[in-house]
Design a protein around this motif. Structure first.
Motif, short mmCIF file in Angstrom:
data_model
loop_
_atom_site.label_atom_id
_atom_site.label_comp_id
_atom_site.label_asym_id
_atom_site.label_seq_id
_atom_site.Cartn_x
_atom_site.Cartn_y
_atom_site.Cartn_z
N GLY A 57 21.02 -81.15 11.32
CA GLY A 57 20.34 -82.03 10.39
C GLY A 57 20.72 -81.87 8.94
O GLY A 57 21.00 -82.97 8.42
N PHE A 58 20.87 -80.68 8.83
CA PHE A 58 21.46 -80.44 7.37
C PHE A 58 23.01 -80.99 7.18
O PHE A 58 23.08 -81.41 6.34
CB PHE A 58 21.33 -78.77 6.82
CG PHE A 58 21.83 -78.55 5.72
CD1 PHE A 58 21.29 -78.72 4.72
CD2 PHE A 58 23.19 -78.01 5.54
CE1 PHE A 58 21.73 -78.47 3.33
CE2 PHE A 58 23.77 -77.63 4.28
CZ PHE A 58 23.07 -77.95 3.30
N VAL A 59 23.79 -80.73 8.36
CA VAL A 59 25.07 -81.06 7.99
C VAL A 59 25.15 -82.62 7.90
O VAL A 59 25.72 -83.22 7.31
CB VAL A 59 25.87 -80.58 9.28
CG1 VAL A 59 27.26 -81.60 9.28
CG2 VAL A 59 26.23 -79.14 9.43
N GLY A 60 24.04 -83.41 8.96
CA GLY A 60 24.13 -84.79 8.96
C GLY A 60 23.69 -85.12 7.50
O GLY A 60 24.37 -86.25 6.97
N LEU A 63 26.79 -84.83 5.12
CA LEU A 63 27.67 -85.96 5.56
C LEU A 63 27.19 -87.20 5.09
O LEU A 63 27.94 -88.36 4.40
CB LEU A 63 28.19 -86.12 7.01
CG LEU A 63 28.85 -84.83 7.35
CD1 LEU A 63 28.92 -84.85 9.13
CD2 LEU A 63 30.31 -84.76 6.92
N GLY A 64 26.10 -87.62 5.25
CA GLY A 64 25.36 -88.80 4.79
C GLY A 64 25.50 -89.10 3.42
O GLY A 64 25.72 -90.22 2.72
N ALA A 65 25.10 -88.00 2.55
CA ALA A 65 25.24 -88.08 1.16
C ALA A 65 26.44 -88.07 0.77
O ALA A 65 26.88 -89.01 -0.19
CB ALA A 65 24.70 -86.65 0.47
N MET A 66 27.68 -87.72 1.49
CA MET A 66 29.03 -87.79 1.14
C MET A 66 29.46 -89.29 1.14
O MET A 66 30.03 -89.61 0.52
CB MET A 66 29.79 -86.66 1.78
CG MET A 66 29.76 -85.41 1.54
SD MET A 66 30.55 -84.13 2.59
CE MET A 66 32.05 -84.75 2.44
N ALA A 67 29.01 -89.80 2.36
CA ALA A 67 29.27 -91.36 2.71
C ALA A 67 28.80 -91.98 1.57
O ALA A 67 29.36 -93.10 1.18
CB ALA A 67 28.79 -91.58 3.96
N LEU A 68 27.44 -91.70 1.07
CA LEU A 68 26.71 -92.40 0.16
C LEU A 68 27.67 -92.39 -1.24
O LEU A 68 27.89 -93.56 -1.79
CB LEU A 68 25.37 -92.10 0.01
CG LEU A 68 24.60 -92.93 -1.18
CD1 LEU A 68 24.36 -94.35 -0.66
CD2 LEU A 68 23.30 -92.06 -1.26
N ILE A 69 28.12 -91.38 -1.66
CA ILE A 69 28.95 -91.08 -2.76
C ILE A 69 30.17 -91.81 -2.57
O ILE A 69 30.68 -92.51 -3.67
CB ILE A 69 29.13 -89.44 -2.97
CG1 ILE A 69 27.84 -88.83 -3.42
CG2 ILE A 69 30.22 -89.47 -3.94
CD1 ILE A 69 27.89 -87.35 -3.35
N TRP A 70 31.00 -91.73 -1.48
CA TRP A 70 32.03 -92.54 -1.21
C TRP A 70 31.65 -94.03 -1.53
O TRP A 70 32.49 -94.74 -2.09
CB TRP A 70 32.67 -92.34 0.28
CG TRP A 70 33.84 -92.97 0.44
CD1 TRP A 70 34.92 -92.69 -0.09
CD2 TRP A 70 33.88 -94.20 1.02
NE1 TRP A 70 35.99 -93.73 0.43
CE2 TRP A 70 35.30 -94.54 1.05
CE3 TRP A 70 33.05 -95.09 1.89
CZ2 TRP A 70 35.70 -95.80 1.56
CZ3 TRP A 70 33.62 -96.05 2.41
CH2 TRP A 70 34.76 -96.31 2.54
N LEU A 71 30.69 -94.57 -0.93
CA LEU A 71 30.36 -96.15 -1.02
C LEU A 71 30.05 -96.24 -2.48
O LEU A 71 30.56 -97.29 -2.93
CB LEU A 71 29.26 -96.35 -0.02
CG LEU A 71 29.36 -96.28 1.39
CD1 LEU A 71 28.07 -96.55 2.23
CD2 LEU A 71 30.38 -97.55 1.61
#
Length: 78
Positions: A57-60, A63-71
């Motif tokens: 869950g932490f890794v997810g 990764l979700g935060a990184m995807a949001l930053i990329w977006l």
């Protein structure tokens, strides 16, 4: 019934993924991309949950935060 649901979800996921990655494909290829991607993603998620438990869950979340930053960097205000 699960096969039909997999095809419908795969078609939607494939459509979103091909549009997000700006890939022009025909309908069968889009569905195949979505279904195969769902199988791969589901397998990876299950393995992570089995091996790491709550840590997945932490890794997810990371990764979700990184995807949001990329977006945000890609499509946010300039």
């Amino acid at each position: 019934m699960q096969i039909v649901a997999l095809i419908i979800i795969g078609a939607a996921a494939g459509f979103i993924a091909t549009r997000a990655m700006r890939l022009e494909t025909d309908i069968p290829t889009t569905i195949a991309i979505g279904v195969i991607g769902a199988l791969i993603g589901g397998l990876i998620l299950r393995v992570l949950l089995t091996i790491t438990g709550w840590m997945a869950g932490f890794v997810g979340a990371v990764l979700g935060a990184m995807a949001l930053i990329w977006l945000w960097r890609r499509y946010g205000p300039r």
